[in-house]
Design a protein around this motif. Structure first.
Motif, PDB file in Angstrom:
ATOM      1  N   GLU A  11       7.604  42.321 -27.886  1.00 42.57           N
ATOM      2  CA  GLU A  11       8.208  43.142 -28.723  1.00 42.57           C
ATOM      3  C   GLU A  11       7.132  43.484 -30.028  1.00 42.57           C
ATOM      4  O   GLU A  11       6.827  43.018 -30.204  1.00 42.57           O
ATOM      5  CB  GLU A  11       9.274  41.648 -29.498  1.00 42.57           C
ATOM      6  CG  GLU A  11      10.532  42.781 -30.457  1.00 42.57           C
ATOM      7  CD  GLU A  11      11.555  41.476 -30.472  1.00 42.57           C
ATOM      8  OE1 GLU A  11      12.191  41.428 -31.299  1.00 42.57           O
ATOM      9  OE2 GLU A  11      11.191  39.958 -29.522  1.00 42.57           O
ATOM     10  N   MET A  12       8.270  44.726 -30.984  1.00 46.03           N
ATOM     11  CA  MET A  12       7.590  45.433 -31.575  1.00 46.03           C
ATOM     12  C   MET A  12       8.110  44.515 -33.144  1.00 46.03           C
ATOM     13  O   MET A  12       9.686  44.933 -32.692  1.00 46.03           O
ATOM     14  CB  MET A  12       7.165  46.945 -30.867  1.00 46.03           C
ATOM     15  CG  MET A  12       6.611  47.522 -32.067  1.00 46.03           C
ATOM     16  SD  MET A  12       6.294  49.165 -31.764  1.00 46.03           S
ATOM     17  CE  MET A  12       4.731  49.218 -30.986  1.00 46.03           C
ATOM     18  N   ALA A  13       7.734  44.502 -33.759  1.00 41.42           N
ATOM     19  CA  ALA A  13       8.151  44.745 -35.106  1.00 41.42           C
ATOM     20  C   ALA A  13       8.758  45.875 -35.771  1.00 41.42           C
ATOM     21  O   ALA A  13       8.640  47.186 -35.826  1.00 41.42           O
ATOM     22  CB  ALA A  13       6.616  43.767 -35.749  1.00 41.42           C
ATOM     23  N   LEU A  14       9.670  45.683 -36.512  1.00 44.79           N
ATOM     24  CA  LEU A  14      10.418  46.792 -37.241  1.00 44.79           C
ATOM     25  C   LEU A  14       8.770  47.719 -37.743  1.00 44.79           C
ATOM     26  O   LEU A  14       9.057  49.021 -37.874  1.00 44.79           O
ATOM     27  CB  LEU A  14      11.373  46.401 -38.156  1.00 44.79           C
ATOM     28  CG  LEU A  14      12.296  47.298 -38.088  1.00 44.79           C
ATOM     29  CD1 LEU A  14      13.336  48.328 -37.581  1.00 44.79           C
ATOM     30  CD2 LEU A  14      13.495  46.563 -39.142  1.00 44.79           C
ATOM     31  N   TYR A  74       1.385  46.119 -32.507  1.00 48.34           N
ATOM     32  CA  TYR A  74       3.041  45.490 -32.073  1.00 48.34           C
ATOM     33  C   TYR A  74       3.531  45.169 -33.349  1.00 48.34           C
ATOM     34  O   TYR A  74       4.818  44.473 -34.032  1.00 48.34           O
ATOM     35  CB  TYR A  74       3.035  44.417 -31.086  1.00 48.34           C
ATOM     36  CG  TYR A  74       3.095  45.003 -29.776  1.00 48.34           C
ATOM     37  CD1 TYR A  74       3.429  45.836 -28.961  1.00 48.34           C
ATOM     38  CD2 TYR A  74       1.175  44.856 -28.933  1.00 48.34           C
ATOM     39  CE1 TYR A  74       3.706  45.830 -28.267  1.00 48.34           C
ATOM     40  CE2 TYR A  74       1.423  44.954 -28.313  1.00 48.34           C
ATOM     41  CZ  TYR A  74       2.501  45.806 -27.120  1.00 48.34           C
ATOM     42  OH  TYR A  74       1.920  46.313 -25.977  1.00 48.34           O
ATOM     43  N   SER A  75       2.563  44.499 -34.786  1.00 50.26           N
ATOM     44  CA  SER A  75       3.042  43.991 -35.880  1.00 50.26           C
ATOM     45  C   SER A  75       2.079  44.727 -37.058  1.00 50.26           C
ATOM     46  O   SER A  75       3.021  43.279 -37.529  1.00 50.26           O
ATOM     47  CB  SER A  75       2.354  42.637 -35.767  1.00 50.26           C
ATOM     48  OG  SER A  75       1.630  42.436 -35.262  1.00 50.26           O
ATOM     49  N   THR A  76       1.797  46.286 -36.797  1.00 52.10           N
ATOM     50  CA  THR A  76       1.519  46.723 -38.124  1.00 52.10           C
ATOM     51  C   THR A  76       2.347  47.000 -39.085  1.00 52.10           C
ATOM     52  O   THR A  76       3.279  47.455 -38.577  1.00 52.10           O
ATOM     53  CB  THR A  76       0.586  47.202 -37.646  1.00 52.10           C
ATOM     54  OG1 THR A  76      -0.367  48.070 -38.828  1.00 52.10           O
ATOM     55  CG2 THR A  76       1.255  48.765 -37.025  1.00 52.10           C
ATOM     56  N   GLY A  77       1.701  47.116 -39.659  1.00 51.13           N
ATOM     57  CA  GLY A  77       2.905  47.247 -41.408  1.00 51.13           C
ATOM     58  C   GLY A  77       2.414  48.624 -42.000  1.00 51.13           C
ATOM     59  O   GLY A  77       2.506  49.568 -42.735  1.00 51.13           O
ATOM     60  N   GLY A  78       1.071  47.743 -43.001  1.00 53.19           N
ATOM     61  CA  GLY A  78       0.489  48.999 -44.240  1.00 53.19           C
ATOM     62  C   GLY A  78      -0.281  50.067 -44.057  1.00 53.19           C
ATOM     63  O   GLY A  78      -0.738  51.232 -44.347  1.00 53.19           O
TER      64      GLY A  78
END
Length: 416
Positions: free
Chosen positions: A164-167, A196-200
């Motif tokens: 699952e991929m984070a938003l 799948y969970s990167t953000g910044g």
């Protein structure tokens, strides 16, 4: 049955028919249509379209009513994976006497998507080299269809995901350009982990005539909030770039946008650069970001080190930013990265560090890897350090300049 012809006219018929049908098909039908055309023209007995997963660790056969089921294959240690890694089409003896197994990389330039595998008759009236050439052309046509159709449906995205991929990661995947782009003059390859969970973290590039624009960013924080900040910074970067602004004005526009969005509570470090692909002239500036590295003939050139400006959004970068200039030599590899990459730790809590990154880059270039393989090697090294190898997002973007090439030297598929 009359043997199916396989000369230039039949190859052109196959490609034309395939393009025509792919233009009008649903994204979910790409594999079925390609397989159907190969069976019709080449009498292929088995055809499998493998797509690589997001983390570039495995190849999975695309589900098709016309394909035999195949197990998931690792990218290394098997003929299908070897084709993906090398980017070279191959013909080997098939599973039955008198048959050939053809494998061709599904790629657009150096942007690799998967592998096409088909089993055909190797009877004496057939030219194996011609069959292999046809398979290669079909594989490139499939790659273009996958890239185009992925904008209009979810199936091709879903088939490349293993979790699952984070938003925040979903937002960035929809925003960022493809991880690899190649022309005769320049090759760009990036990684963004954990995928799948990167953000910044984020990267961007644009090839506009003789100028290649490059950016790597690192927003404060994690998750969706950090992804939003990165999105604001990337959008401001593109807006200024498309408005014809130079690097100094682009920095000012990004500083203003991030400051307005974050209200002083968020900031972004960034490296911005422009490369003239006719001369190798490089201009760059840093907003609180690690300086880029240059790998030249297997050695590291640290001449791009500079005193950075304040990060974007702090309100401190109100003066004229320092824009540095230098010249690359043909074959040079520029390495942009975020600190999450060099701060990755192993099971003994030891940092990878800049020296570890440089050692990995040197070893990869000595082994003669293509730039996409070099970057995949960075990802493999990070994953091998620990299942939870990084506490921060980690990004690298490698750019190799090959010098000015004649305009008629090709379409990018033959880039070294």
């Amino acid at each position: 049955m009359t043997p199916a012809p396989h000369g230039p006219a039949e190859r052109a018929d196959l490609i034309a028919s395939l393009v025509r049908r792919l233009d009008a098909c649903r994204p979910s039908d790409v594999a079925d249509l390609a397989i159907e055309e190969l069976q019709r023209v080449l009498e292929a007995r088995e055809v499998v379209l493998y797509l690589v997963n997001l983390e570039e660790s495995d190849l999975q056969g695309e589900v098709s009513r016309r394909s035999p089921r195949r197990p998931v294959l690792p990218v290394t240690g098997n003929p299908v994976g070897d084709c993906y890694v090398s980017g070279t089409a191959t013909a080997t003896p098939g599973p039955a006497p008198g048959e050939l197994t053809l494998r061709a990389p599904v790629s657009h330039g150096l942007q690799r998507i998967g592998v096409l595998e088909l089993v055909v008759s190797g009877r004496p009236d057939r030219d194996g080299e011609a069959l292999l050439g046809t398979a290669g052309e079909v594989a490139r046509t499939i790659a273009q269809a996958v890239l185009a159709k992925s904008h209009f449906g979810d199936g091709l995205h879903q088939s490349r995901r293993t979790q699952e991929m984070a938003l925040g990661a979903e937002l960035l995947e929809s925003l960022l350009p493809p991880s690899t782009h190649s022309t005769q003059e320049v090759v760009i390859t990036a990684l963004l982990e954990p995928g799948y969970s990167t953000g910044g973290d984020a990267y961007d590039y644009a090839v506009n005539g003789d100028t290649t624009h490059l950016a790597v960013l690192d927003a404060m924080g994690h998750g969706f909030d950090a992804a939003l900040t990165s999105t604001v910074a990337i959008t401001a970067y593109r807006n200024a770039r498309r408005g014809g602004q130079d690097l100094a004005a682009t920095y000012a526009a990004m500083e203003s946008a991030v400051a307005d969005f974050g209200r002083g509570d968020r900031f972004v470090t960034a490296i911005l650069a422009e490369l003239d692909t006719t001369t190798g002239h490089l201009s760059w500036l840093s907003a609180g970001h690690p300086s880029p590295l240059v790998l030249r003939a297997g050695a590291v050139d640290d001449s791009l080190a500079l005193e950075p400006m304040p990060p974007l959004g702090t309100g401190l970068g109100l003066g004229s930013p320092t824009v540095c200039e230098d010249f690359l030599e043909p074959g040079d590899i520029l390495v942009f990265y975020t600190d999450g990459l060099t701060e990755a730790r192993d099971l003994d809590n030891a940092l990878l560090g800049v020296d570890g990154l440089l050692d990995l880059l040197r070893r990869s270039t000595r082994e003669g890897r293509s730039l996409p393989e070099l970057v995949r090697g960075i990802r493999d090294q990070l994953v091998d350090r620990d299942d939870a190898w990084v506490s921060d997002d980690a990004t690298a973007m490698c750019v190799q300049w090959w010098g000015s090439r004649p305009a008629d030297s090709g379409d990018g598929d033959d880039v070294p």
